[in-house]
Design a protein around this motif. Structure first.
Motif, PDB file in Angstrom:
ATOM      1  N   THR A  99      38.321  41.863  43.478  1.00 35.28           N
ATOM      2  CA  THR A  99      39.629  41.357  43.064  1.00 35.28           C
ATOM      3  C   THR A  99      39.647  41.124  41.566  1.00 35.28           C
ATOM      4  OG1 THR A  99      39.964  40.302  45.218  1.00 35.28           O
ATOM      5  CG2 THR A  99      41.277  39.475  43.379  1.00 35.28           C
ATOM      6  N   LYS A 100      38.541  40.631  41.030  1.00 35.74           N
ATOM      7  CA  LYS A 100      38.465  40.363  39.598  1.00 35.74           C
ATOM      8  C   LYS A 100      38.712  41.631  38.790  1.00 35.74           C
ATOM      9  CE  LYS A 100      35.168  39.008  36.001  1.00 35.74           C
ATOM     10  NZ  LYS A 100      33.740  38.682  35.715  1.00 35.74           N
ATOM     11  N   THR A 102      40.099  44.582  39.776  1.00 42.42           N
ATOM     12  CA  THR A 102      41.422  45.168  39.980  1.00 42.42           C
ATOM     13  C   THR A 102      42.501  44.344  39.291  1.00 42.42           C
ATOM     14  OG1 THR A 102      41.617  44.016  42.119  1.00 42.42           O
ATOM     15  CG2 THR A 102      40.820  46.288  42.149  1.00 42.42           C
ATOM     16  N   CYS A 103      42.353  43.021  39.285  1.00 42.13           N
ATOM     17  CA  CYS A 103      43.328  42.165  38.611  1.00 42.13           C
ATOM     18  C   CYS A 103      43.288  42.390  37.097  1.00 42.13           C
ATOM     19  CB  CYS A 103      43.056  40.703  38.954  1.00 42.13           C
ATOM     20  SG  CYS A 103      44.218  39.545  38.185  1.00 42.13           S
ATOM     21  N   GLU A 104      42.081  42.436  36.549  1.00 42.88           N
ATOM     22  CA  GLU A 104      41.931  42.591  35.100  1.00 42.88           C
ATOM     23  C   GLU A 104      42.458  43.946  34.629  1.00 42.88           C
ATOM     24  OE1 GLU A 104      41.272  41.988  31.214  1.00 42.88           O
ATOM     25  OE2 GLU A 104      40.995  40.451  32.772  1.00 42.88           O
ATOM     26  N   GLU A 107      46.307  44.993  36.895  1.00 43.69           N
ATOM     27  CA  GLU A 107      47.391  44.041  36.674  1.00 43.69           C
ATOM     28  C   GLU A 107      47.578  43.735  35.186  1.00 43.69           C
ATOM     29  OE1 GLU A 107      49.304  42.971  39.076  1.00 43.69           O
ATOM     30  OE2 GLU A 107      48.184  43.667  40.817  1.00 43.69           O
ATOM     31  N   LYS A 108      46.528  43.217  34.551  1.00 43.94           N
ATOM     32  CA  LYS A 108      46.663  42.772  33.163  1.00 43.94           C
ATOM     33  C   LYS A 108      46.748  43.926  32.172  1.00 43.94           C
ATOM     34  CE  LYS A 108      44.281  38.385  33.998  1.00 43.94           C
ATOM     35  NZ  LYS A 108      43.134  37.502  33.610  1.00 43.94           N
TER      36      LYS A 108
END
Length: 521
Positions: A99-100, A102-104, A107-108
């Protein structure tokens, strides 16, 4: 004797041409070297860890052809990294297992990670370049995405609830009549809902031409995602004959592609004809065609065709997969089924079937729905993204043009978030701090726009089936239960392999409710 010595002007021109040619050679030779050295200077950071490849071909032999999500999870553990790297010839493949990560990245840094690789097996060989899931990131994608949002944002999807409820009641009737055909009934219901929304077309319970057409189109997508990967990873295969080793999918694609063309055109023409006759039912396609002004451009007409076709193809396939996973889970985990049924009996009672208004009062049923989506996600591997420019993550160099894969399975089976991740255990979602990741529906700007409708459809269907039926394993001649294997197909969409189960009304009262549903408006 006449001198043959050239004039100074001619010598000047010739010497200038020679010098220009020489400088051209020098520049042509040195500039690429210069940029190569600059790139090497920038690329002092290592690639993420991963399997060591062979010279030239890289990790061609390491890339899995089945259950890719499990191999990528194993790589993450083997190299103790939430991001792993492989290289197939000149193509870098980056897999995100947390998750870390894919979020970074998704998403970001979505502006860098929202593009798609060419995927020629899907976009060229079977001619599905019009599907929004495979579109490159750009103006067309943004326009089509906006149209999707207009029809599928949370408030807009509320208008579809009566259609979803009606289709669910029809499913119960079909299961009562011919329970052994449950797979066909689930596919029919999924197609019935999305076909009505996209085109306003009512499909026939059996041998419907539109369902048959969609089945053939889905078969083409599945074949391309399983056997056509060679063309995606090794684009030069597009120029090889079908009989060349590894290129045989070309022959199959030539047969499958016309089904994709018909999937795009046939229901669209039906809506246009209905509009011309004044008998069209409200639908996404009808509203888009009505919105065309004058002589529409090719782009406008393509949009009106592609958006509802993408809705239908994506919605019918994914929800059918999720419902089949639910049935398999209930056969294998009867205790979860019983607990959900006890909650329904206590809250809803036995005098009626569940409705959407019951969702907030049935927390265990809602937890069970989430666990179905987590236990075996519809798309264990997300459609690949493409990195638009060089990037750095956690001290690793990620080169432009890399194929970046979000391993949905890894996120939903992260032991630090979901203890005993392979266990089907809805109770985990009764904890308000445990959330179902949006990764179930994709990542970043590429997340599935139909996710709100998919959630509501899954909830009412699962709640209604649990209220009305007992799902159990079949038995042999001695009454011994025949437990199905927990096997799933490989592809963009993953289904449970065919399995037998017994589906019976829970009681005479439940059977009466199902029969009454046939006459409900």
């Amino acid at each position: 004797m006449q001198s043959t010595q050239a004039s100074p002007e001619v010598l000047s021109v010739e010497s200038f041409s020679s010098r220009a040619f020489a400088w051209t050679l020098v520049i042509s030779f040195c500039v690429p070297i210069f940029f190569h050295l600059v790139r090497r200077r920038q690329n002092v950071l290592p690639f993420p860890p991963g399997p060591e490849g062979l010279p030239v071909v890289g990790n061609v032999l390491d890339m899995p052809s089945r259950n890719q999500w499990l191999t990528y999870c194993r790589w993450g553990k083997q190299y103790n990294s939430d991001i792993v790297h492989a290289k197939v010839l000149g193509t870098h493949v980056i897999v995100l297992n947390s998750t870390k990560a894919t979020c970074e990245l998704f998403e970001k840094r979505s502006s860098l990670y929202s593009d798609r690789p060419p995927l020629p097996s899907l976009t060229q060989l079977i001619r599905m370049s019009w599907n929004i899931a495979f579109l490159p990131y750009g103006p067309r994608w943004r326009t089509w995405r906006k149209v999707f949002h207009e029809h599928f944002h949370p408030q807009a999807t509320r208008q579809y609830l009566p259609r979803e409820l009606k289709a669910t009641r029809q499913l119960l009737v079909n299961l009562l009549r011919t329970p052994n055909n449950y797979r066909d009934h689930l596919r029919f219901m999924s197609g019935q809902i999305i076909m009505g929304i996209a085109y306003g077309i009512d499909i026939a319970p059996r041998d419907d031409p539109y369902i048959s057409l969609a089945e053939r189109a889905l078969q083409a997508v599945e074949s391309a995602s399983i056997t056509g990967w060679t063309f995606d990873m090794l684009p030069f295969y597009m120029y090889l004959p079908w009989w060349f080793p590894g290129a045989s999918f070309k022959k199959e694609a030539a047969i499958l592609a016309p089904h994709i063309d018909e999937m795009l055109d046939r229901p669209y023409r039906a809506v246009k004809d209905a509009l011309a006759k004044g008998i069209a039912v409200p639908s996404v396609a009808a509203s888009m065609i009505t919105g065309l002004r004058g002589e529409p451009s090719h782009e406008d007409e393509l949009t009106s065709k592609a958006v509802p076709a993408t809705m239908y193809l994506g919605g019918a396939d994914t929800t059918a997969s999720a419902f089949l996973t639910f049935f398999l889970a209930m056969v294998l985990h009867p205790n979860a089924q019983r607990r959900a049924q006890m909650e329904i009996d206590r809250v809803v009672g036995t005098a009626r079937l569940p409705d959407f208004d019951d969702e907030t009062t049935l927390p265990y049923v809602s937890a069970l729905v989430k666990e179905v989506m987590r236990w075996h996600p519809v798309a264990p591997i997300a459609v690949p993204h493409r990195l638009a420019a060089d990037d750095i993550y956690e001290g690793y160099f990620l080169p432009a043009g890399s194929i970046v894969i979000g391993n949905t399975w890894a996120l939903l089976h992260d032991e630090s978030v979901f203890p005993e991740p392979n266990r089907f255990w809805p109770e985990r979602f009764l904890d308000p701090d445990v959330k179902l990741p949006d990764a179930v529906f994709g990542f970043g700007r590429r997340i599935c726009p139909g996710r709100f409708m998919a959630r509501s459809s899954m909830w009412i269907t699962i709640a209604s089936v649990l209220a009305a039926f007992e799902i159990s394993p079949t038995t042999d001649g001695d009454g011994v239960p025949l437990m199905p294997a927990e096997d799933f197909t490989t592809g963009l969409i993953s289904y449970p392999e065919a399995f037998a189960c017994a589906i019976r009304p829970r009681s005479k009262c439940a059977e009466g409710l199902i029969v009454a549903a046939m006459d409900a408006p």
